[in-house]
Design a protein around this motif. Structure first.
Motif, PDB file in Angstrom:
ATOM      1  N   ASN A 143       0.869  -1.161   0.000  1.00  0.00           N
ATOM      2  CA  ASN A 143       0.000   0.000   0.000  1.00  0.00           C
ATOM      3  C   ASN A 143       0.919   1.227   0.000  1.00  0.00           C
ATOM      4  O   ASN A 143       2.089   1.158   0.375  1.00  0.00           O
ATOM      5  CB  ASN A 143      -1.052  -0.021   1.120  1.00  0.00           C
ATOM      6  CG  ASN A 143      -0.532   0.408   2.461  1.00  0.00           C
ATOM      7  OD1 ASN A 143       0.079   1.470   2.589  1.00  0.00           O
ATOM      8  ND2 ASN A 143      -0.765  -0.417   3.476  1.00  0.00           N
ATOM      9  N   ASP A 144       0.396   2.339  -0.472  1.00  0.00           N
ATOM     10  CA  ASP A 144       1.241   3.512  -0.723  1.00  0.00           C
ATOM     11  C   ASP A 144       1.951   3.990   0.550  1.00  0.00           C
ATOM     12  O   ASP A 144       3.131   4.348   0.523  1.00  0.00           O
ATOM     13  CB  ASP A 144       0.416   4.638  -1.357  1.00  0.00           C
ATOM     14  CG  ASP A 144      -0.766   5.064  -0.515  1.00  0.00           C
ATOM     15  OD1 ASP A 144      -1.510   4.183  -0.038  1.00  0.00           O
ATOM     16  OD2 ASP A 144      -0.970   6.272  -0.328  1.00  0.00           O
ATOM     17  N   GLU A 145       1.261   3.932   1.681  1.00  0.00           N
ATOM     18  CA  GLU A 145       1.871   4.404   2.939  1.00  0.00           C
ATOM     19  C   GLU A 145       3.061   3.533   3.336  1.00  0.00           C
ATOM     20  O   GLU A 145       4.120   4.051   3.694  1.00  0.00           O
ATOM     21  CB  GLU A 145       0.840   4.354   4.067  1.00  0.00           C
ATOM     22  CG  GLU A 145      -0.038   5.561   4.133  1.00  0.00           C
ATOM     23  CD  GLU A 145      -1.022   5.468   5.300  1.00  0.00           C
ATOM     24  OE1 GLU A 145      -1.405   6.523   5.799  1.00  0.00           O
ATOM     25  OE2 GLU A 145      -1.405   4.352   5.695  1.00  0.00           O
ATOM     26  N   ASP A 146       2.871   2.216   3.281  1.00  0.00           N
ATOM     27  CA  ASP A 146       3.965   1.308   3.670  1.00  0.00           C
ATOM     28  C   ASP A 146       5.152   1.456   2.726  1.00  0.00           C
ATOM     29  O   ASP A 146       6.305   1.392   3.147  1.00  0.00           O
ATOM     30  CB  ASP A 146       3.481  -0.146   3.673  1.00  0.00           C
ATOM     31  CG  ASP A 146       2.542  -0.429   4.833  1.00  0.00           C
ATOM     32  OD1 ASP A 146       2.450   0.417   5.742  1.00  0.00           O
ATOM     33  OD2 ASP A 146       1.891  -1.487   4.804  1.00  0.00           O
ATOM     34  N   TYR A 147       4.850   1.644   1.449  1.00  0.00           N
ATOM     35  CA  TYR A 147       5.933   1.803   0.471  1.00  0.00           C
ATOM     36  C   TYR A 147       6.758   3.063   0.788  1.00  0.00           C
ATOM     37  O   TYR A 147       7.990   3.020   0.793  1.00  0.00           O
ATOM     38  CB  TYR A 147       5.347   1.884  -0.935  1.00  0.00           C
ATOM     39  CG  TYR A 147       6.382   2.183  -1.982  1.00  0.00           C
ATOM     40  CD1 TYR A 147       7.246   1.181  -2.440  1.00  0.00           C
ATOM     41  CD2 TYR A 147       6.527   3.467  -2.493  1.00  0.00           C
ATOM     42  CE1 TYR A 147       8.221   1.466  -3.381  1.00  0.00           C
ATOM     43  CE2 TYR A 147       7.501   3.753  -3.435  1.00  0.00           C
ATOM     44  CZ  TYR A 147       8.342   2.755  -3.869  1.00  0.00           C
ATOM     45  OH  TYR A 147       9.312   3.041  -4.801  1.00  0.00           O
ATOM     46  N   LEU A 148       6.064   4.159   1.076  1.00  0.00           N
ATOM     47  CA  LEU A 148       6.786   5.403   1.369  1.00  0.00           C
ATOM     48  C   LEU A 148       7.590   5.279   2.662  1.00  0.00           C
ATOM     49  O   LEU A 148       8.707   5.778   2.762  1.00  0.00           O
ATOM     50  CB  LEU A 148       5.807   6.578   1.444  1.00  0.00           C
ATOM     51  CG  LEU A 148       5.196   6.983   0.101  1.00  0.00           C
ATOM     52  CD1 LEU A 148       4.119   8.038   0.305  1.00  0.00           C
ATOM     53  CD2 LEU A 148       6.253   7.485  -0.869  1.00  0.00           C
ATOM     54  N   GLN A 149       7.018   4.588   3.645  1.00  0.00           N
ATOM     55  CA  GLN A 149       7.761   4.364   4.900  1.00  0.00           C
ATOM     56  C   GLN A 149       9.006   3.538   4.626  1.00  0.00           C
ATOM     57  O   GLN A 149      10.095   3.824   5.127  1.00  0.00           O
ATOM     58  CB  GLN A 149       6.879   3.630   5.899  1.00  0.00           C
ATOM     59  CG  GLN A 149       6.200   4.594   6.838  1.00  0.00           C
ATOM     60  CD  GLN A 149       5.334   3.901   7.866  1.00  0.00           C
ATOM     61  OE1 GLN A 149       5.325   2.683   7.965  1.00  0.00           O
ATOM     62  NE2 GLN A 149       4.596   4.673   8.610  1.00  0.00           N
ATOM     63  N   HIS A 150       8.833   2.518   3.801  1.00  0.00           N
ATOM     64  CA  HIS A 150       9.959   1.643   3.444  1.00  0.00           C
ATOM     65  C   HIS A 150      11.056   2.454   2.761  1.00  0.00           C
ATOM     66  O   HIS A 150      12.247   2.238   2.987  1.00  0.00           O
ATOM     67  CB  HIS A 150       9.432   0.555   2.512  1.00  0.00           C
ATOM     68  CG  HIS A 150      10.479  -0.357   1.978  1.00  0.00           C
ATOM     69  ND1 HIS A 150      11.053  -1.357   2.715  1.00  0.00           N
ATOM     70  CD2 HIS A 150      11.060  -0.416   0.742  1.00  0.00           C
ATOM     71  CE1 HIS A 150      11.939  -1.998   1.977  1.00  0.00           C
ATOM     72  NE2 HIS A 150      11.969  -1.448   0.779  1.00  0.00           N
ATOM     73  N   LYS A 151      10.648   3.408   1.939  1.00  0.00           N
ATOM     74  CA  LYS A 151      11.616   4.262   1.236  1.00  0.00           C
ATOM     75  C   LYS A 151      12.190   5.362   2.129  1.00  0.00           C
ATOM     76  O   LYS A 151      13.081   6.095   1.736  1.00  0.00           O
ATOM     77  CB  LYS A 151      10.922   4.958   0.056  1.00  0.00           C
ATOM     78  CG  LYS A 151      10.940   4.186  -1.232  1.00  0.00           C
ATOM     79  CD  LYS A 151      10.541   5.061  -2.404  1.00  0.00           C
ATOM     80  CE  LYS A 151      11.761   5.729  -3.025  1.00  0.00           C
ATOM     81  NZ  LYS A 151      11.425   6.529  -4.207  1.00  0.00           N
ATOM     82  N   GLY A 152      11.571   5.517   3.312  1.00  0.00           N
ATOM     83  CA  GLY A 152      12.038   6.569   4.210  1.00  0.00           C
ATOM     84  C   GLY A 152      11.525   7.951   3.853  1.00  0.00           C
ATOM     85  O   GLY A 152      12.111   8.967   4.219  1.00  0.00           O
ATOM     86  N   GLU A 153      10.350   7.988   3.165  1.00  0.00           N
ATOM     87  CA  GLU A 153       9.807   9.269   2.716  1.00  0.00           C
ATOM     88  C   GLU A 153       8.797   9.857   3.695  1.00  0.00           C
ATOM     89  O   GLU A 153       8.301  10.945   3.464  1.00  0.00           O
ATOM     90  CB  GLU A 153       9.144   9.110   1.335  1.00  0.00           C
ATOM     91  CG  GLU A 153      10.116   8.787   0.222  1.00  0.00           C
ATOM     92  CD  GLU A 153      11.116   9.906  -0.031  1.00  0.00           C
ATOM     93  OE1 GLU A 153      10.779  11.077   0.221  1.00  0.00           O
ATOM     94  OE2 GLU A 153      12.230   9.614  -0.484  1.00  0.00           O
ATOM     95  N   VAL A 154       8.393   9.099   4.714  1.00  0.00           N
ATOM     96  CA  VAL A 154       7.465   9.670   5.696  1.00  0.00           C
ATOM     97  C   VAL A 154       7.970   9.389   7.112  1.00  0.00           C
ATOM     98  O   VAL A 154       8.777   8.509   7.328  1.00  0.00           O
ATOM     99  CB  VAL A 154       6.020   9.113   5.570  1.00  0.00           C
ATOM    100  CG1 VAL A 154       5.363   9.668   4.333  1.00  0.00           C
ATOM    101  CG2 VAL A 154       5.997   7.602   5.576  1.00  0.00           C
TER     102      VAL A 154
END
Ligand code: SF4
Length: 154
Positions: A143-154
């Motif tokens: 999901n978009d939130e988990d992906y961004l967290q994984h990338k360190g964007e949030v």
């Protein structure tokens, strides 16, 4: 290359004719890292369209014939959701893509959490129809939130 829910890249494909644009995904789009797809449009639904939710289960249950997708005025739109999921899978197979980042909570794209079919904002555990079909075929779904967290964007 990853598939991404088209609404995350500023494409006005949401049920209400709007989008879920996010700066990071716009950057990935400009860098040629993502292929935007909207399963509900690929399934033949119009934009704008009535909001939809899965009634009686999850995307996996829809694929198994145990649940259906209805819109806010009570029409059964299951066939559009199944077709859209199949079209996404077909594009990904043809392009050799095995990862997708999908908009959270959608009855198509939702990963691990979706609305419960009551149109009251309640969430249940489970995938939307497209996420379920992709997962079933070995595709990594975020999901978009988990992906961004994984990338360190949030
Ligand atoms: S089906 Fe997916 S890509 Fe299309 S608007 Fe809904 S969440 Fe976005």
């Amino acid at each position: 290359m990853r598939v991404i829910s088209a609404c995350l890249c500023g494409i006005n494909c949401k049920y209400n004719g709007d989008n879920n644009q996010h700066d990071e995904f716009m950057k990935e789009l400009r860098d040629g890292q993502v292929l935007p797809l909207c399963p509900e449009q690929l399934g033949g639904l119009t934009t704008p369209r009535s909001a939809c939710e899965i009634e009686g289960g999850t995307g996996e249950d829809v694929l198994a014939g145990r649940a259906r997708v209805i819109n806010a005025v009570g029409d059964d739109v299951t066939e559009f959701f199944v077709k859209g999921a199949q079209e996404c899978l077909a594009v990904m197979r043809q392009a050799g893509i095995d990862e997708a980042v999908l908009q959270r909570r959608s009855p198509s794209c939702g990963v691990e959490k979706i609305y419960d079919g009551s149109f009251s904002g309640h969430l249940i555990a489970g995938d939307g129809v497209t996420a379920a079909l992709l997962r079933k075929h070995g595709i990594k779904v975020w999901n978009d939130e988990d992906y961004l967290q994984h990338k360190g964007e949030v």
